[in-house]
Design a protein around this motif. Structure first.
Motif, PDB file in Angstrom:
ATOM      1  N   LEU A  62      -3.572  -7.916  -8.420  1.00  0.00           N
ATOM      2  CA  LEU A  62      -4.848  -7.204  -8.548  1.00  0.00           C
ATOM      3  C   LEU A  62      -4.626  -5.693  -8.568  1.00  0.00           C
ATOM      4  O   LEU A  62      -5.227  -4.976  -9.385  1.00  0.00           O
ATOM      5  CB  LEU A  62      -5.766  -7.588  -7.387  1.00  0.00           C
ATOM      6  CG  LEU A  62      -7.120  -6.866  -7.325  1.00  0.00           C
ATOM      7  CD1 LEU A  62      -7.987  -7.233  -8.516  1.00  0.00           C
ATOM      8  CD2 LEU A  62      -7.834  -7.185  -6.016  1.00  0.00           C
ATOM      9  N   LEU A  63      -3.762  -5.200  -7.679  1.00  0.00           N
ATOM     10  CA  LEU A  63      -3.478  -3.769  -7.656  1.00  0.00           C
ATOM     11  C   LEU A  63      -2.794  -3.329  -8.946  1.00  0.00           C
ATOM     12  O   LEU A  63      -3.065  -2.236  -9.465  1.00  0.00           O
ATOM     13  CB  LEU A  63      -2.601  -3.421  -6.449  1.00  0.00           C
ATOM     14  CG  LEU A  63      -3.252  -3.580  -5.065  1.00  0.00           C
ATOM     15  CD1 LEU A  63      -2.253  -3.196  -3.978  1.00  0.00           C
ATOM     16  CD2 LEU A  63      -4.513  -2.743  -4.954  1.00  0.00           C
ATOM     17  N   PHE A  89      -9.714  -0.921  -4.199  1.00  0.00           N
ATOM     18  CA  PHE A  89      -8.930  -2.155  -4.100  1.00  0.00           C
ATOM     19  C   PHE A  89      -7.806  -2.019  -3.079  1.00  0.00           C
ATOM     20  O   PHE A  89      -7.387  -3.017  -2.485  1.00  0.00           O
ATOM     21  CB  PHE A  89      -8.373  -2.517  -5.480  1.00  0.00           C
ATOM     22  CG  PHE A  89      -9.437  -2.848  -6.480  1.00  0.00           C
ATOM     23  CD1 PHE A  89     -10.016  -4.104  -6.488  1.00  0.00           C
ATOM     24  CD2 PHE A  89      -9.892  -1.899  -7.385  1.00  0.00           C
ATOM     25  CE1 PHE A  89     -11.016  -4.415  -7.407  1.00  0.00           C
ATOM     26  CE2 PHE A  89     -10.882  -2.201  -8.298  1.00  0.00           C
ATOM     27  CZ  PHE A  89     -11.449  -3.464  -8.305  1.00  0.00           C
ATOM     28  N   TYR A  90      -7.321  -0.805  -2.869  1.00  0.00           N
ATOM     29  CA  TYR A  90      -6.340  -0.589  -1.801  1.00  0.00           C
ATOM     30  C   TYR A  90      -6.964  -0.886  -0.443  1.00  0.00           C
ATOM     31  O   TYR A  90      -6.323  -1.474   0.438  1.00  0.00           O
ATOM     32  CB  TYR A  90      -5.813   0.843  -1.842  1.00  0.00           C
ATOM     33  CG  TYR A  90      -4.588   1.011  -2.707  1.00  0.00           C
ATOM     34  CD1 TYR A  90      -3.320   1.038  -2.136  1.00  0.00           C
ATOM     35  CD2 TYR A  90      -4.691   1.128  -4.089  1.00  0.00           C
ATOM     36  CE1 TYR A  90      -2.192   1.184  -2.921  1.00  0.00           C
ATOM     37  CE2 TYR A  90      -3.568   1.270  -4.886  1.00  0.00           C
ATOM     38  CZ  TYR A  90      -2.316   1.298  -4.299  1.00  0.00           C
ATOM     39  OH  TYR A  90      -1.208   1.420  -5.072  1.00  0.00           O
ATOM     40  N   GLY A 126      -6.402   3.504 -13.697  1.00  0.00           N
ATOM     41  CA  GLY A 126      -5.533   4.492 -13.066  1.00  0.00           C
ATOM     42  C   GLY A 126      -5.962   5.916 -13.296  1.00  0.00           C
ATOM     43  O   GLY A 126      -5.742   6.789 -12.444  1.00  0.00           O
ATOM     44  N   SER A 127      -6.583   6.210 -14.438  1.00  0.00           N
ATOM     45  CA  SER A 127      -7.004   7.581 -14.714  1.00  0.00           C
ATOM     46  C   SER A 127      -8.209   7.998 -13.873  1.00  0.00           C
ATOM     47  O   SER A 127      -8.481   9.176 -13.718  1.00  0.00           O
ATOM     48  CB  SER A 127      -7.338   7.739 -16.200  1.00  0.00           C
ATOM     49  OG  SER A 127      -8.382   6.842 -16.569  1.00  0.00           O
ATOM     50  N   LEU A 150       0.814  -1.210   0.000  1.00  0.00           N
ATOM     51  CA  LEU A 150       0.000   0.000   0.000  1.00  0.00           C
ATOM     52  C   LEU A 150       0.850   1.264   0.000  1.00  0.00           C
ATOM     53  O   LEU A 150       0.306   2.370  -0.112  1.00  0.00           O
ATOM     54  CB  LEU A 150      -0.921   0.010   1.233  1.00  0.00           C
ATOM     55  CG  LEU A 150      -1.785  -1.234   1.445  1.00  0.00           C
ATOM     56  CD1 LEU A 150      -2.586  -1.103   2.720  1.00  0.00           C
ATOM     57  CD2 LEU A 150      -2.693  -1.478   0.256  1.00  0.00           C
ATOM     58  N   ILE A 151       2.159   1.129   0.141  1.00  0.00           N
ATOM     59  CA  ILE A 151       3.053   2.292   0.214  1.00  0.00           C
ATOM     60  C   ILE A 151       3.408   2.746  -1.203  1.00  0.00           C
ATOM     61  O   ILE A 151       3.880   1.937  -2.013  1.00  0.00           O
ATOM     62  CB  ILE A 151       4.331   1.955   0.998  1.00  0.00           C
ATOM     63  CG1 ILE A 151       3.983   1.502   2.417  1.00  0.00           C
ATOM     64  CG2 ILE A 151       5.276   3.161   1.028  1.00  0.00           C
ATOM     65  CD1 ILE A 151       5.182   1.054   3.217  1.00  0.00           C
ATOM     66  N   PRO A 152       3.202   4.017  -1.536  1.00  0.00           N
ATOM     67  CA  PRO A 152       3.597   4.505  -2.872  1.00  0.00           C
ATOM     68  C   PRO A 152       5.098   4.333  -3.100  1.00  0.00           C
ATOM     69  O   PRO A 152       5.904   4.599  -2.226  1.00  0.00           O
ATOM     70  CB  PRO A 152       3.209   5.995  -2.824  1.00  0.00           C
ATOM     71  CG  PRO A 152       2.171   6.086  -1.753  1.00  0.00           C
ATOM     72  CD  PRO A 152       2.533   5.061  -0.733  1.00  0.00           C
ATOM     73  N   GLY A 153       5.452   3.862  -4.282  1.00  0.00           N
ATOM     74  CA  GLY A 153       6.850   3.645  -4.628  1.00  0.00           C
ATOM     75  C   GLY A 153       7.266   2.194  -4.562  1.00  0.00           C
ATOM     76  O   GLY A 153       8.193   1.784  -5.269  1.00  0.00           O
ATOM     77  N   VAL A 154       6.600   1.404  -3.715  1.00  0.00           N
ATOM     78  CA  VAL A 154       6.894  -0.026  -3.662  1.00  0.00           C
ATOM     79  C   VAL A 154       6.379  -0.686  -4.939  1.00  0.00           C
ATOM     80  O   VAL A 154       5.232  -0.480  -5.345  1.00  0.00           O
ATOM     81  CB  VAL A 154       6.245  -0.675  -2.422  1.00  0.00           C
ATOM     82  CG1 VAL A 154       6.430  -2.178  -2.439  1.00  0.00           C
ATOM     83  CG2 VAL A 154       6.830  -0.084  -1.156  1.00  0.00           C
TER      84      VAL A 154
END
Length: 336
Positions: free
Chosen positions: A281-282, A299-300, A290-291, A150-154
């Motif tokens: 899934l993510l 889903f997060y 994504g848009s 759930l962390i952005p960048g991972v």
């Protein structure tokens, strides 16, 4: 006669908090960026953890051990250990301040530990203090490992490599930054090797943790019952006095031995399968929706719940098996 007028209670005005405005701004920026600048690209999905041995910085084996190279899940393991250390340190500092009610992250951690201990005490009885550290440590570590997705960048920031098959095009954003784009924009054939990958999507980690859990179960059983614990797997007490029942007991013991090995597979593949499927899934939902930023957020939230449930299930099963190992045949755990 003087008139007394009672002031009506003032209604509290409803206001948007600062965090809500930040979330709204991020949603708008995400929509603009995904629509007009960088269209979402579906990452390359593979089971083994990736390493960077093809790059000059990582050509040597990790710690000089044969073909053992640094992988992105090993980096994730280091991050998880660091997070556990920071949580323990912050909790210790909060307790030493002498506050009766902890707030923030230490307060949430206290509530979690209290719930875990209550479950341990109701199941293991007098062995609760022996089993609880295992239960809490495994649950917290797996929880942090699962929530890394759930962390952005991972899984989305790393090194660009030439893909063996397929791949995407690249677009330079400056001197050092490159992003993947759809093959129709530029030449295709590149893929991303992330710096950090979700730890629980590496089967090496889940198998290693499962082995630790199962071995710890045997250690607790031996501490509780001594050498007699092994009669659970090799029971020949009635083999000659009552041959029929003796053969049955001996066969049951062999089944118990097989079940101990099957626990490793059950632990490892349950955790790995659920978290790996959640990451995929993510990836897919992020590339398709994504848009429209609000839809991937749903889903997060789903993966937030799945990660928590899988962590508690892994720890709870370990605790239950440990509690069973402290009991002889036909016995029950003693309550305080």
């Amino acid at each position: 006669m003087e008139k007394t007028t009672e002031l009506a209670p003032r209604k509290k005005a409803w206001r948007w908090g600062t965090n809500r405005w930040i979330v709204l701004a991020l949603l708008i920026l995400g929509y603009i960026g995904a629509t007009y600048f960088f269209s979402p690209v579906r990452p390359f999905v593979q089971l083994p953890a990736e390493h960077w041995m093809e790059h000059p910085l990582f050509t040597t084996p990790f710690l000089g051990i044969g073909d053992f190279y640094l992988t992105n899940t090993m980096v994730a393991l280091a991050v998880v250990i660091l997070l556990v250390f920071v949580l323990a340190l912050s909790f210790n500092r909060a307790v030493k301040k002498g506050n009766l009610v902890l707030k923030g992250i230490p307060g949430a951690l206290e509530a979690l530990l209290e719930a875990l201990y209550n479950m341990t005490e109701s199941t293991a009885g007098k062995w609760a203090w022996t089993i609880f550290p295992w239960f809490a440590s495994i649950t917290i570590m797996v929880l942090l490992a699962n929530w890394m997705e759930l962390i952005p960048g991972v899984d989305s920031i790393g090194l660009i490599e030439k893909a063996e098959t397929g791949g995407f095009g690249i677009q330079h954003l400056g001197s050092f930054f490159i992003t993947l784009v759809n093959p129709a924009v530029t030449e295709s054939g590149y893929q991303l090797v992330p710096f950090v990958r979700v730890l629980s999507t590496d089967l090496n980690f889940t198998v290693a943790l499962a082995l630790i859990a199962v071995v710890a179960v045997q250690v607790v059983g031996i501490r509780a019952q001594g050498i007699g614990y092994f009669t659970k797997f090799w029971n020949v007490k009635t083999f000659f006095s009552r041959p029929i029942f003796g053969v049955i007991d001996w066969g049951v013991g062999l089944l118990e031995l097989v079940s101990e090995f099957s626990k490793v597979l059950s632990f490892a593949f349950r955790l790995f399968g659920n978290i790996f499927a959640g990451s995929v899934l993510l990836f897919v939902m992020g590339s398709l929706l994504g848009s429209i930023a609000i839809f991937p957020s749903i889903f997060y939230m789903l993966e937030f719940l799945v990660g928590a449930i899988q962590a508690v299930v892994f720890g709870l099963l370990t605790m239950t098996f440990m509690a069973q190992a402290t009991q002889g045949h036909g016995e029950h755990a003693e309550a305080h």
